[in-house]
Design a protein around this motif. Structure first.
Motif, PDB file in Angstrom:
ATOM      1  N   ASP A   1       0.833  -1.204   0.000  1.00  0.00           N
ATOM      2  CA  ASP A   1       0.000   0.000   0.000  1.00  0.00           C
ATOM      3  C   ASP A   1       0.869   1.255   0.000  1.00  0.00           C
ATOM      4  O   ASP A   1       0.579   2.222  -0.714  1.00  0.00           O
ATOM      5  CB  ASP A   1      -0.924   0.007   1.221  1.00  0.00           C
ATOM      6  CG  ASP A   1      -2.013  -1.054   1.143  1.00  0.00           C
ATOM      7  OD1 ASP A   1      -2.416  -1.409   0.019  1.00  0.00           O
ATOM      8  OD2 ASP A   1      -2.451  -1.525   2.209  1.00  0.00           O
ATOM      9  N   GLU A   2       1.924   1.238   0.813  1.00  0.00           N
ATOM     10  CA  GLU A   2       2.814   2.398   0.874  1.00  0.00           C
ATOM     11  C   GLU A   2       3.511   2.632  -0.463  1.00  0.00           C
ATOM     12  O   GLU A   2       3.574   3.757  -0.958  1.00  0.00           O
ATOM     13  CB  GLU A   2       3.855   2.212   1.975  1.00  0.00           C
ATOM     14  CG  GLU A   2       4.848   3.375   2.061  1.00  0.00           C
ATOM     15  CD  GLU A   2       5.913   3.185   3.125  1.00  0.00           C
ATOM     16  OE1 GLU A   2       6.974   3.826   3.003  1.00  0.00           O
ATOM     17  OE2 GLU A   2       5.680   2.402   4.068  1.00  0.00           O
ATOM     18  N   LEU A   3       4.040   1.571  -1.057  1.00  0.00           N
ATOM     19  CA  LEU A   3       4.765   1.717  -2.316  1.00  0.00           C
ATOM     20  C   LEU A   3       3.845   2.167  -3.445  1.00  0.00           C
ATOM     21  O   LEU A   3       4.258   2.900  -4.352  1.00  0.00           O
ATOM     22  CB  LEU A   3       5.443   0.398  -2.689  1.00  0.00           C
ATOM     23  CG  LEU A   3       6.560  -0.073  -1.749  1.00  0.00           C
ATOM     24  CD1 LEU A   3       7.044  -1.456  -2.143  1.00  0.00           C
ATOM     25  CD2 LEU A   3       7.718   0.920  -1.753  1.00  0.00           C
ATOM     26  N   ASP A   4       2.591   1.758  -3.391  1.00  0.00           N
ATOM     27  CA  ASP A   4       1.639   2.145  -4.428  1.00  0.00           C
ATOM     28  C   ASP A   4       1.134   3.570  -4.253  1.00  0.00           C
ATOM     29  O   ASP A   4       0.622   4.163  -5.195  1.00  0.00           O
ATOM     30  CB  ASP A   4       0.451   1.174  -4.427  1.00  0.00           C
ATOM     31  CG  ASP A   4      -0.569   1.495  -5.510  1.00  0.00           C
ATOM     32  OD1 ASP A   4      -0.180   1.481  -6.694  1.00  0.00           O
ATOM     33  OD2 ASP A   4      -1.740   1.765  -5.167  1.00  0.00           O
ATOM     34  N   SER A   5       1.302   4.125  -3.070  1.00  0.00           N
ATOM     35  CA  SER A   5       0.734   5.441  -2.772  1.00  0.00           C
ATOM     36  C   SER A   5       1.415   6.571  -3.532  1.00  0.00           C
ATOM     37  O   SER A   5       0.827   7.642  -3.716  1.00  0.00           O
ATOM     38  CB  SER A   5       0.831   5.720  -1.267  1.00  0.00           C
ATOM     39  OG  SER A   5       2.193   5.950  -0.893  1.00  0.00           O
TER      40      SER A   5
END
Length: 346
Positions: free
Chosen positions: A328-332
């Motif tokens: 989720d963090e990397l996709d944000s």
């Protein structure tokens, strides 16, 4: 018992368990995973709900041979290995036509679609794969370095395919892990001047820490640099490493007439470009995806001799329980992470 991560819905994953086979099939090995890198392919797979083959969800792994079938002679139990693709098979249509560098079997292995591809990738405690899919780790490489060989091979392959001239004026668009690795290979290949363009301040700092002196944000500064260094002609080679579809045409416009646009980033949407512009300026456009067996040899050697530095790219190590949150963090798009590694024993 093996624990592994599986995508069960868009932006959702679960941890499943499986019992490895009692006996390995001929040509198979079982690898105990030490570390597995997370890349953009993994986040695309995660957000799309698993539209990419499951064997590629965690394809940047390194580990140790736990078992090997009786007919396997290329590796031994206890040996450290990395994920790779096999040598050209010699029997597929491409090989028989004399195009061994584009072996269909190796390309299918890279994309996780061979008949013997595993049901999951290296976000796992262990993995059973064909012995073609492993290569011994070069002596002297740490586990972290071994875990970053795969993206190093991706960029090694791209720069090799580009046939960058010695002394070339080179632009690298994007300073994520792929951009930073491509820039180092381009430098190693003899770039005369090299500009890194990156909007993220922390990634620009990472490029500077790797010894690149010309690192700028997109915009007028980049345009002025290219005009000044090339007397208005444009770069000899531009490596597009962002995968942003909207940047393809603007990137091509930084390249001189007769120059080369090398595409590494993979856009997930269609791109609009001016084919007439590309034709009039006689651009050479190089597409690059995945790698060949020998690219892994070259990648490991470049890390071992210090030509390519990967340790500074490693920004975090997580366990299986933290994989979803990290995805989720990397996709944000709001992360400071570069290369995150997963340790399944955490």
């Amino acid at each position: 018992m093996t624990t592994y991560a599986r995508i069960d819905a868009p932006s959702s994953l679960v941890l499943d368990r499986e019992t490895p086979p009692e006996e390995l099939a001929p040509g198979q090995v079982e690898v105990t995973i030490t570390l597995c890198g997370i890349c953009a392919t993994d986040t695309h797979n995660y957000t799309s709900g698993g539209q990419i083959p499951p064997a590629t969800f965690g394809h940047e792994w390194t580990g140790t041979i736990a078992r090997a079938a009786a007919d396997v002679t290329s590796v031994a139990v206890g040996q450290r290995v990395i994920a790779c693709v096999g040598p050209a098979c010699g029997t597929c249509a491409m090989c028989l036509a004399g195009h061994a560098d584009h072996c269909d079997t190796a390309f299918a292995e890279a994309n996780g679609v061979t008949p013997d591809s595993p049901a999951h990738g290296g976000f796992a405690t262990s993995l059973v794969v064909s012995a073609r899919r492993v290569m011994p780790v070069l002596d002297g490489l740490t586990d972290v370095q071994a875990a970053i060989v795969e993206p190093t091979a991706v960029t090694f392959h791209a720069v090799r395919r580009t046939r960058q001239p010695l002394g070339a004026v080179v632009v690298v668009q994007g300073a994520g892990p792929i951009g930073l690795l491509a820039a180092q290979h381009a430098r190693h290949a003899g770039a005369g001047r090299l500009l890194v363009i990156e909007p993220n301040e922390e990634r620009r700092a990472a490029a500077t820490a790797l010894g690149f002196t010309d690192v700028v944000a997109p915009g007028d500064t980049a345009t002025t640099w290219i005009e000044d260094v090339t007397s208005g002609l444009g770069a000899d080679v531009l490596y597009e490493c962002t995968g942003a579809a909207a940047l393809l045409q603007p990137s091509s416009e930084m390249v001189r007439r007769g120059g080369t646009l090398s595409l590494l980033g993979f856009p997930m949407t269609d791109s609009t470009v001016s084919y007439g512009d590309w034709q009039v300026r006689e651009l050479t456009v190089i597409g690059s995806l995945a790698y060949t067996h020998d690219d892994f040899v070259g990648a490991m050697r470049s890390i071992a001799d210090g030509s390519v530095q990967v340790d500074s790219l490693h920004t975090d190590t997580i366990g299986l329980d933290g994989l979803a949150a990290m995805m989720d963090e990397l996709d944000s798009g709001r992360t400071s992470q570069a290369k995150v590694l997963l340790d399944p024993t955490r």
